[in-house]
Design a protein around this motif. Structure first.
Motif, PDB file in Angstrom:
ATOM      1  N   LYS A   1      15.062   2.992  -6.769  1.00 41.67           N
ATOM      2  CA  LYS A   1      14.092   2.331  -6.708  1.00 41.67           C
ATOM      3  C   LYS A   1      13.247   2.488  -5.448  1.00 41.67           C
ATOM      4  O   LYS A   1      13.803   2.410  -4.535  1.00 41.67           O
ATOM      5  CB  LYS A   1      14.453   0.834  -6.891  1.00 41.67           C
ATOM      6  CG  LYS A   1      12.926   0.209  -6.990  1.00 41.67           C
ATOM      7  CD  LYS A   1      12.582  -1.495  -7.106  1.00 41.67           C
ATOM      8  CE  LYS A   1      11.689  -2.370  -7.239  1.00 41.67           C
ATOM      9  NZ  LYS A   1      11.667  -3.312  -7.125  1.00 41.67           N
ATOM     10  N   LYS A  98       3.196   6.407 -11.427  1.00 43.57           N
ATOM     11  CA  LYS A  98       2.861   5.091 -10.728  1.00 43.57           C
ATOM     12  C   LYS A  98       3.272   5.319  -9.513  1.00 43.57           C
ATOM     13  O   LYS A  98       4.113   5.410  -8.362  1.00 43.57           O
ATOM     14  CB  LYS A  98       4.379   4.617 -10.933  1.00 43.57           C
ATOM     15  CG  LYS A  98       4.068   4.453 -12.783  1.00 43.57           C
ATOM     16  CD  LYS A  98       5.909   3.754 -13.162  1.00 43.57           C
ATOM     17  CE  LYS A  98       7.137   4.123 -13.330  1.00 43.57           C
ATOM     18  NZ  LYS A  98       7.864   3.589 -13.908  1.00 43.57           N
ATOM     19  N   LEU A  99       2.145   4.002  -8.838  1.00 47.39           N
ATOM     20  CA  LEU A  99       1.723   3.710  -7.262  1.00 47.39           C
ATOM     21  C   LEU A  99       3.210   3.056  -7.024  1.00 47.39           C
ATOM     22  O   LEU A  99       3.392   1.969  -7.829  1.00 47.39           O
ATOM     23  CB  LEU A  99       0.512   3.476  -7.009  1.00 47.39           C
ATOM     24  CG  LEU A  99       0.040   4.602  -6.648  1.00 47.39           C
ATOM     25  CD1 LEU A  99      -1.713   3.753  -6.512  1.00 47.39           C
ATOM     26  CD2 LEU A  99      -0.184   4.746  -5.526  1.00 47.39           C
ATOM     27  N   PHE A 101       3.768   0.202  -3.858  1.00 49.70           N
ATOM     28  CA  PHE A 101       3.330  -0.288  -2.409  1.00 49.70           C
ATOM     29  C   PHE A 101       3.249  -0.690  -1.546  1.00 49.70           C
ATOM     30  O   PHE A 101       4.599  -1.731  -2.021  1.00 49.70           O
ATOM     31  CB  PHE A 101       1.442  -1.410  -2.633  1.00 49.70           C
ATOM     32  CG  PHE A 101       0.645  -0.911  -3.863  1.00 49.70           C
ATOM     33  CD1 PHE A 101       0.585  -0.149  -5.319  1.00 49.70           C
ATOM     34  CD2 PHE A 101      -0.549  -0.949  -2.696  1.00 49.70           C
ATOM     35  CE1 PHE A 101      -0.334   0.039  -5.748  1.00 49.70           C
ATOM     36  CE2 PHE A 101      -1.528   0.289  -3.667  1.00 49.70           C
ATOM     37  CZ  PHE A 101      -2.127   0.570  -4.515  1.00 49.70           C
TER      38      PHE A 101
END
Lengths: 111, 115
Positions: A1, A98-99, A101
């Motif tokens: 991840k 997908k971002l 942050f």
């Protein structure tokens, strides 16, 4: 991840100082990175976007760099002004567009 | 172009109530996203859509549902609101394809409080 870390979490500098905000990430398989600015209670304003094939982007007093091999990006702000006070967020576009942050650096530029 | 717009801007709900947040974009983007922002947590992806009629789960999907019946709209629903859903919700969109940068454009946010 993918994990994104921004250091420092908060920064206070005198007006006119040059400063560097840091962003590190764990997965080098990214499409791009974006740096955003967020004022209190407001939305996100996109500052700079660096595509994965690029090394840096510049806009006015801002310069953002990307080093995929080391998993780092920096945002350089030249001649800081009180109006630069805000939270700065970095984010990476990875799989599925997908971002992810970081938690942001809260910047205060004092007179 | 209005870009990405969100409705409403603010809302207060009581626990157990339901509501729908609307996101609209006029840039003909294929991809749309819903994020929530909480203090110290950054922005986290709730659900996203890669095209009309398709949706997928993000990082924190529990307690939310979404629909993408039209390409320009992406709805986020809370069926039974909980205090843990107090947050600021942001919608974003992007386009893909040769020569595209995958830059995401954000709406102004919806501030939701659940009491």
């Amino acid at each position: 991840k993918q994990e994104v870390t921004q250091i420092p979490a908060a920064l206070s500098v005198p007006e006119g100082e040059n400063l560097v905000l840091n962003c590190s990430f764990t997965d080098s398989a990214i499409y791009n990175l974006q740096w955003f600015r967020q004022d209190p209670g407001k939305g996100l304003t996109s500052l700079l976007l660096i595509q994965s094939s690029q090394r840096e982007q510049t806009s006015g007093r801002l310069n953002a760099s990307l080093d995929k091999s080391s998993g780092r990006s920096t945002l350089y702000i030249a001649a800081s002004q009180p109006g630069d006070s805000a939270t700065y967020l970095c984010a990476f576009t990875g799989g599925g567009n997908k971002l992810t942050f970081g938690t942001g650096t809260q910047l205060k530029v004092e007179l | 172009n209005a870009g990405v717009t969100q409705t409403p801007k603010f809302r207060v709900l009581k626990t157990g109530q339901s509501m729908t947040l609307l996101c609209a974009q006029d840039m003909n983007h294929e991809y749309m996203y819903w994020y929530r922002q909480d203090p110290g947590m950054g922005l986290r992806l709730i659900h996203y859509s890669v095209g009309e009629g398709t949706t997928a789960k993000g990082e924190v999907p529990d307690g939310y549902n979404v629909s993408r019946l039209k390409k320009q709209n992406f709805l986020l629903g809370l069926e039974s609101a909980a205090p843990s859903q107090t947050s600021v919700y942001f919608c974003a969109s992007t386009t893909t394809g040769p020569g595209k940068t995958y830059e995401q454009y954000f709406g102004p946010g919806t501030r939701l409080t659940v009491t």
